[in-house]
Scaffold this active site. Structure first.
Site, PDB file in Angstrom:
ATOM      1  N   GLY A   1       0.778  -1.220   0.000  1.00 13.60           N
ATOM      2  CA  GLY A   1       0.000   0.000   0.000  1.00 13.60           C
ATOM      3  C   GLY A   1       0.813   1.276   0.000  1.00 13.60           C
ATOM      4  O   GLY A   1       0.711   2.102  -0.917  1.00 13.60           O
TER       5      GLY A   1
ATOM      6  N   LEU B   1       9.379   5.028   7.266  1.00 15.86           N
ATOM      7  CA  LEU B   1       8.805   6.344   7.006  1.00 15.86           C
ATOM      8  C   LEU B   1       8.173   6.982   8.233  1.00 15.86           C
ATOM      9  O   LEU B   1       8.064   8.202   8.304  1.00 15.86           O
ATOM     10  CB  LEU B   1       7.756   6.229   5.887  1.00 15.86           C
ATOM     11  CG  LEU B   1       8.284   5.649   4.569  1.00 15.86           C
ATOM     12  CD1 LEU B   1       7.168   5.597   3.532  1.00 15.86           C
ATOM     13  CD2 LEU B   1       9.472   6.451   4.048  1.00 15.86           C
TER      14      LEU B   1
ATOM     15  N   GLU C   1       3.572  -7.127   6.777  1.00 18.99           N
ATOM     16  CA  GLU C   1       3.525  -8.574   6.934  1.00 18.99           C
ATOM     17  C   GLU C   1       4.852  -9.212   7.323  1.00 18.99           C
ATOM     18  O   GLU C   1       4.870 -10.346   7.810  1.00 18.99           O
ATOM     19  CB  GLU C   1       2.993  -9.201   5.644  1.00 18.99           C
ATOM     20  CG  GLU C   1       1.514  -8.893   5.456  1.00 18.99           C
ATOM     21  CD  GLU C   1       1.016  -9.115   4.044  1.00 18.99           C
ATOM     22  OE1 GLU C   1       0.256 -10.051   3.825  1.00 18.99           O
ATOM     23  OE2 GLU C   1       1.401  -8.323   3.164  1.00 18.99           O
TER      24      GLU C   1
END
Length: 699
Positions: A504, A587, A662
């Site tokens: 994503g 990030l 994950e």
């Protein structure tokens, strides 16, 4: 004029945090248009066969019941991109729990009463729901999930394994598992007079929901608005549209009023996907110095008769460790079971449990430290493709983790360390997860007051997507973070892929970065102020993401676990766990740590508590609620630490980031299992490690 410090990497608070803690964040089932009705799906009570008759007179006579939809009167669907969505289209029952009717009423209670009043008769057929190693229906598919070839061979593995001085030949099994997000799958659907459909759906990607519903109802995507503004967990089960979205839209069209459906928890295991069970045969051959000469990983699993879905559990063995020869293969059998689907690091989570357990067994057979064995077989290039890694921080993760955990202080002998009735042990396992990036689009708007508005149809499933995207935008714009507003979660926004596969942020962020970079260039080239209506730039990454990278791109990690096993009860308690990860540029340190810890907790559940048992007589999963399906509670996870290494990788995306959603779960179950073996000296090869499985070996 110097640039402001970049917000990337800093622990920025979640932008939606206040909305969530004050209850103003609205989820799919919290949208209630005027005149809204409530739907209750009715699941089949047979394992296979057909519906003979549905008698709805008693249900329709109840106060507040408006309609009963069945295959006889439900709206006809057009083409479907997923056969799981073909509900109420015929009388076939492919598995227990398949929706055979929908009752629509004024209240949820009325819909439930109507569902209980239906009289349904069936014609039953024989069913087959159990996976076995010798099932006659096993076949080799062409590809497995992710488009990977089902079989890969390199070199003469049979000869290499037969002549290896040290051999491990073991079979590991994991039963079915379920996602069980806290927010049930829910949809609120409404058609307006012009034929426009609006759905509020609990989904990991509303672009996909819009497109699937457009295909199903034979209308243009522009005639649908799908909204997934806040999502209470998904873990893969909401990665594709589910039947309740189609049922709600059908009922809304049939009744002419808005309809809301929130799946009861007990219905979810049959219609929202599950991790298919796997039987994994692992063979490792090594020289006396620990160098691998043969790696074999072959799995069998099940799919449904509705569609093919093959867990790619042998794929991680293709890239994890170097070896002169290798064979990785998948076989599958179609059974009369609910359709499996994506769940928490599909493929990697079960596959790495087997591989990393076998590596621990190999280390024991060699008399070698498990960390040293993994580092010794750390390849320079990806074994399967021969491509160089864009970055590979596995060895650094193992070394840093071992130092932080105090790994080398342990006595390597099993069943030595005791505290009264408790047996203590430690275990380690490695982790890997591929870098996935999908094309995305985004727009960036500059207003005269110095504020910016970023629009992208990303979905925040609880990971902090809004926050990280704002940080990416502020960095690209060289603007204060507080000047950036993010709009996400609606298919009316620029198209973007779903939140899944740890792709994503990399996918959405790339398009946001591109749009903001172009906007900054435009504003910088202007001689006058920003016009009154502002400036808007739209960008997509179709071209960039279509280019095949010459590098093998993966995230890596290392898990360390300490457990206590009660010698009289067989109970396993996690004492502490530590993970170190190499996932490119981090990030947001706050949200990243949360994701890593969450993944590790899921791995603990996979190892010790979670199981979905198939009832061979009734053909359904017996653990169908949170009272029987045991996800870890706070008491099960006393101390978890997540760390990462600083990894600069210029071959990923403009942010230099890899997915982190994950990688935290991959390898975690194996680390716990290896710790249990070290504590007890007992090697069990099936998960979960519950007291009833351990106790017979401790007495």
């Amino acid at each position: 004029m110097s640039q402001a410090p970049s917000p990337l990497g800093t622990p920025v608070l979640r932008h939606e945090g206040r909305e969530k803690v004050t209850g103003t964040a609205r989820y799919a089932a919290e949208h209630t248009p005027p005149g809204c009705l409530y739907g209750r799906p009715v699941p089949a009570t047979i394992a296979r066969g057909r519906v003979d008759a549905i008698r709805a007179q008693e249900a329709l006579a109840l106060p507040g019941v408006h309609a009963v939809l069945t295959h006889d009167n439900a709206p006809r669907l057009k083409e479907l991109d997923d056969p799981v969505l073909a509900v109420l289209q015929n009388d076939r029952v492919p598995h227990r729990g398949w929706p055979v009717a929908l009752v629509v009423a004024d209240t949820p209670e009325g819909a439930r009463a109507g569902a209980e009043a239906l009289r349904i008769t069936y014609e039953t057929a024989g069913h087959d729901v159990l996976l076995s190693e010798d099932h006659p229906g096993l076949y080799t598919p062409e590809t497995v999930n992710g488009g990977y070839p089902a079989v890969r061979e390199r070199g003469a593995i049979e000869q290499a394994f037969a002549t290896a001085p040290v051999q491990i030949d073991a079979t590991y099994t994991i039963g079915a598992l379920h996602n069980h997000p806290m927010e049930p799958h829910a949809t609120t659907a409404q058609w307006d007079e012009g034929g426009h459909l609006t759905v509020y759906d609990s989904s990991q990607g509303s672009t996909k929901v819009r497109d699937s519903l457009a295909t199903a109802f034979g209308i243009r995507p522009q005639q649908i608005t799908a909204v997934s503004e806040h999502v209470g967990g998904g873990f893969g089960s909401k990665g594709t549209p589910r039947p309740q979205a189609v049922l709600a839209a059908m009922a809304a069209r049939h009744t002419g009023r808005p309809v809301k459906i929130a799946l009861p928890r007990r219905q979810m295991p049959a219609v929202t996907g599950h991790r298919a069970p796997t039987v994994q045969h692992v063979r490792l051959g090594a020289d006396l110095d620990g160098t691998l000469t043969a790696v074999g990983h072959e799995i069998i699993t099940h799919t449904s008769t509705v569609k093919e879905f093959v867990e790619q559990a042998a794929v991680p063995a293709r890239i994890m460790y170097g070896s002169a020869t290798s064979r990785t293969a998948h076989r599958v059998v179609a059974l009369d079971v609910p359709s499996p689907s994506w769940m928490r690091a599909p493929g990697e989570a079960p596959g790495m449990y087997a591989l990393e357990s076998a590596m621990d067994e190999l280390a024991s057979a060699l008399g070698m430290d498990p960390v040293e064995l993994r580092i010794r077989n750390d390849p320079a290039n990806e074994p399967d493709s021969g491509r160089a890694f864009s970055s590979r921080g596995l060895a650094a993760c193992l070394e840093k983790g071992a130092a932080r955990f105090g790994w080398y202080d342990r006595d390597p002998r099993p069943a030595i360390r005791e505290e009264g009735p408790l047996l203590l042990g430690t275990g380690v396992a490695a982790a890997t997860y591929p870098v996935y990036i999908a094309p995305s689009s985004a727009s960036a708007h500059a207003a005269p007051d110095g504020s910016y508005r970023i629009r992208v149809n990303a979905t925040d499933i609880g990971t902090g997507a809004r926050t990280v995207l704002a940080q990416i935008a502020a960095d690209a714009l060289d603007a204060p973070l507080e000047n950036v507003r993010i709009d996400i979660g609606s298919s009316d926004l620029p198209d973007a892929p779903l939140a899944g596969g740890s792709s994503g942020t990399a996918s959405w962020g790339w398009s946001v970065h591109k749009a903001c970079t172009l906007l900054r260039q435009q504003t910088g080239e202007r001689t006058g102020p920003v016009p009154a209506d502002g400036l808007t730039v739209t960008a997509d990454t179709q071209q960039e993401t279509a280019e095949e990278s010459p590098y093998a791109r993966h995230a890596f990690g290392a898990h360390f676990a300490e457990v206590a096993v009660h010698s009289r009860t067989g109970e396993v308690r996690l004492r502490r766990m530590l993970g170190v990860f190499a996932a490119g540029r981090i990030l947001n340190s706050r949200t990243a740590r949360s994701q890593f810890i969450g993944g590790m907790t899921m791995g603990v559940g996979m190892a010790l508590t979670e199981a979905s048992t198939m009832d061979p007589v009734f053909g359904d999963f017996t653990e169908s609620d949170l009272a029987s399906y045991h996800v870890p509670a706070c008491a099960d996870v006393p101390e978890i630490e997540a760390h990462w290494i600083d990894e600069e990788d210029p071959h990923l995306n403009p942010m230099g980031s890899k997915g982190i959603g994950e990688i935290g779960i991959v390898g975690a179950a194996a680390a716990v299992g290896n710790a249990v073996r070290h504590a007890t000296g007992i090697r069990l090869r099936s998960l979960p490690l519950t007291p009833d499985t351990l106790l017979p070996y401790l007495l």
